[in-house]
Design a protein around this motif. Structure first.
Motif, PDB file in Angstrom:
ATOM      1  N   SER A 106       0.843  -1.189   0.000  1.00 31.98           N
ATOM      2  CA  SER A 106       0.000   0.000   0.000  1.00 31.98           C
ATOM      3  C   SER A 106       0.880   1.242   0.000  1.00 31.98           C
ATOM      4  CB  SER A 106      -0.921  -0.006   1.222  1.00 31.98           C
ATOM      5  OG  SER A 106      -1.685   1.169   1.261  1.00 31.98           O
ATOM      6  N   ILE A 107       0.919   1.967  -1.109  1.00 26.93           N
ATOM      7  CA  ILE A 107       1.746   3.161  -1.262  1.00 26.93           C
ATOM      8  C   ILE A 107       0.847   4.297  -1.724  1.00 26.93           C
ATOM      9  CG2 ILE A 107       3.662   4.208  -2.520  1.00 26.93           C
ATOM     10  CD1 ILE A 107       4.934   1.492  -2.705  1.00 26.93           C
ATOM     11  N   SER A 108       1.001   5.461  -1.120  1.00 28.68           N
ATOM     12  CA  SER A 108       0.214   6.632  -1.496  1.00 28.68           C
ATOM     13  C   SER A 108       1.136   7.777  -1.904  1.00 28.68           C
ATOM     14  CB  SER A 108      -0.690   7.065  -0.338  1.00 28.68           C
ATOM     15  OG  SER A 108       0.088   7.409   0.800  1.00 28.68           O
ATOM     16  N   PHE A 109       0.579   8.726  -2.650  1.00 28.89           N
ATOM     17  CA  PHE A 109       1.368   9.823  -3.212  1.00 28.89           C
ATOM     18  C   PHE A 109       0.686  11.155  -2.917  1.00 28.89           C
ATOM     19  CE2 PHE A 109       2.029   6.030  -5.701  1.00 28.89           C
ATOM     20  CZ  PHE A 109       3.397   5.993  -5.931  1.00 28.89           C
ATOM     21  N   ALA A 110       1.494  12.191  -2.753  1.00 33.60           N
ATOM     22  CA  ALA A 110       1.000  13.557  -2.598  1.00 33.60           C
ATOM     23  C   ALA A 110       2.005  14.491  -3.264  1.00 33.60           C
ATOM     24  CB  ALA A 110       0.817  13.921  -1.133  1.00 33.60           C
ATOM     25  N   CYS A 111       1.511  15.564  -3.859  1.00 32.37           N
ATOM     26  CA  CYS A 111       2.383  16.580  -4.469  1.00 32.37           C
ATOM     27  C   CYS A 111       2.385  17.798  -3.557  1.00 32.37           C
ATOM     28  CB  CYS A 111       1.891  16.936  -5.864  1.00 32.37           C
ATOM     29  SG  CYS A 111       2.956  18.139  -6.713  1.00 32.37           S
ATOM     30  N   THR A 112       3.559  18.179  -3.086  1.00 27.11           N
ATOM     31  CA  THR A 112       3.661  19.264  -2.117  1.00 27.11           C
ATOM     32  C   THR A 112       4.037  20.605  -2.741  1.00 27.11           C
ATOM     33  OG1 THR A 112       5.984  18.713  -1.659  1.00 27.11           O
ATOM     34  CG2 THR A 112       4.293  17.631  -0.316  1.00 27.11           C
ATOM     35  N   GLY A 113       4.349  20.628  -4.027  1.00 29.15           N
ATOM     36  CA  GLY A 113       4.698  21.895  -4.669  1.00 29.15           C
ATOM     37  C   GLY A 113       5.265  21.683  -6.052  1.00 29.15           C
ATOM     38  N   VAL A 114       5.410  22.777  -6.783  1.00 23.98           N
ATOM     39  CA  VAL A 114       5.968  22.724  -8.132  1.00 23.98           C
ATOM     40  C   VAL A 114       6.741  24.015  -8.376  1.00 23.98           C
ATOM     41  CG1 VAL A 114       3.796  23.621  -9.081  1.00 23.98           C
ATOM     42  CG2 VAL A 114       5.431  22.480 -10.588  1.00 23.98           C
TER      43      VAL A 114
END
Length: 250
Positions: free
Chosen positions: A3-11
C-alpha cells in the motif's frame, strides 16, 4: 500488494535544465514496517480544465480548443500534459523526491495552447501513478502500484511562464512542413534578411520602410539616368576638331 500513497507538495521551474522543465515535489508514503527497496513508476500528468474559472479574454483564446463558452459543459475534457518515468530509491515509511517534467511551447500541442491562453491564477493538474514496487524485509517482493493512486495539485500559471521564459523569452514557435521551410529559407537568403523576424515581417508587409533592398534598387535606377545624361552632353571627336580648326582660321 504494497500500500503506497502519493502527494504533491509543490511545483517550481527548473532554472538549470537544458530546456523548459517543471519540478514537482512528491511525498511517497508506505506502511511504517515495510522496507521499500525501489519504485519504478510511470507518472501521467493531466490538466483538468473544468476545475477553474476563466475570464472573457481567456475564454476567447480557448475557443479553438473547447468551442464556444455555451458548449463548455460538455467540451471541457481533460488535456494530456505529460507522461514521464520515475525511479525512486530505497526508503522506509516515507520519502520525498523530485519529478522533472519537460515542457513544450509548440502551439500545435493542446497543453501548450491551453497554458499560453491563461492570464494568471492556477492550473488544476492531476498526477496519476502506476508501476512496480520492490519491497520486503529480507529479499524483496515485486508488486504493482495500485492503479487508482493519484495526487492533485494546483500549479500557478506564473511557474509555467517562468520555465518557458527562461529559454524562450517573449517568443513563440511555429512548425512548418520541410518543403515550405526550405522555400522560406531561400526567400530569406535571396533578400538578405538578417533574421526570421525580419523575414516574416517582410512577407506580412509590415517591415520598416528603410531597408537595404530599397537602397540598392534606388541606386540602380539613378545610375542609368546619370550615364544617359553624360552621353547626350558629350560631342563626337570630329565635331571637336572642326570647331578648333574654325577658331584658328578666325
Amino acid at each position: 500488494m504494497t500500500s503506497i500513497s502519493f502527494a504533491c507538495t509543490g511545483v517550481r521551474a527548473d532554472p538549470y535544465a537544458a530546456g523548459p522543465a517543471l519540478v514537482f515535489r512528491l511525498r511517497i508514503t508506505a506502511p511504517a514496517d515495510v522496507r521499500v527497496h525501489a519504485l519504478a513508476l510511470r507518472c501521467q500528468l493531466r490538466i483538468e480544465p473544468a476545475r477553474r474559472r476563466y475570464g472573457d479574454a481567456e475564454g476567447g483564446r480557448l475557443t479553438d480548443l473547447f468551442g464556444e463558452r455555451s458548449r463548455w459543459a460538455g467540451t471541457l475534457h481533460p488535456v494530456q500534459f505529460a507522461q514521464v518515468p520515475l525511479l525512486v530509491g530505497a526508503f522506509t515509511g516515507e520519502t520525498e523526491t523530485d519529478l522533472v517534467v519537460p515542457c513544450t511551447y509548440d502551439m500545435d500541442v493542446s497543453a501548450a495552447r491551453y497554458l499560453a491562453a491563461l492570464d494568471d491564477g492556477d492550473v488544476p493538474l492531476l498526477l496519476l501513478f502506476s508501476g512496480t514496487a520492490f519491497a520486503g524485509p529480507g529479499g524483496f517482493q515485486v508488486t504493482p502500484v495500485a492503479w487508482d493512486q493519484e495526487a492533485a495539485v494546483r500549479m500557478p500559471v506564473k511557474v509555467w511562464r517562468e520555465a518557458i521564459d527562461a529559454h524562450f523569452p517573449g517568443c513563440g514557435w511555429l512548425r512548418l512542413p520541410a518543403d515550405l521551410m526550405a522555400e522560406l529559407l531561400a526567400y530569406r537568403s535571396r533578400h538578405a534578411l538578417p533574421s526570421w523576424e525580419a523575414t516574416v515581417r517582410e512577407l506580412l508587409g509590415t517591415a520598416p520602410t528603410t531597408k537595404p533592398t530599397q537602397t540598392t534598387a534606388t541606386t540602380q535606377t539613378t545610375a542609368p539616368t546619370r550615364t544617359t545624361a553624360t552621353t547626350q552632353a558629350a560631342k563626337p571627336p570630329q565635331a571637336v576638331k572642326a570647331a578648333q580648326t574654325a577658331k584658328g582660321e578666325r
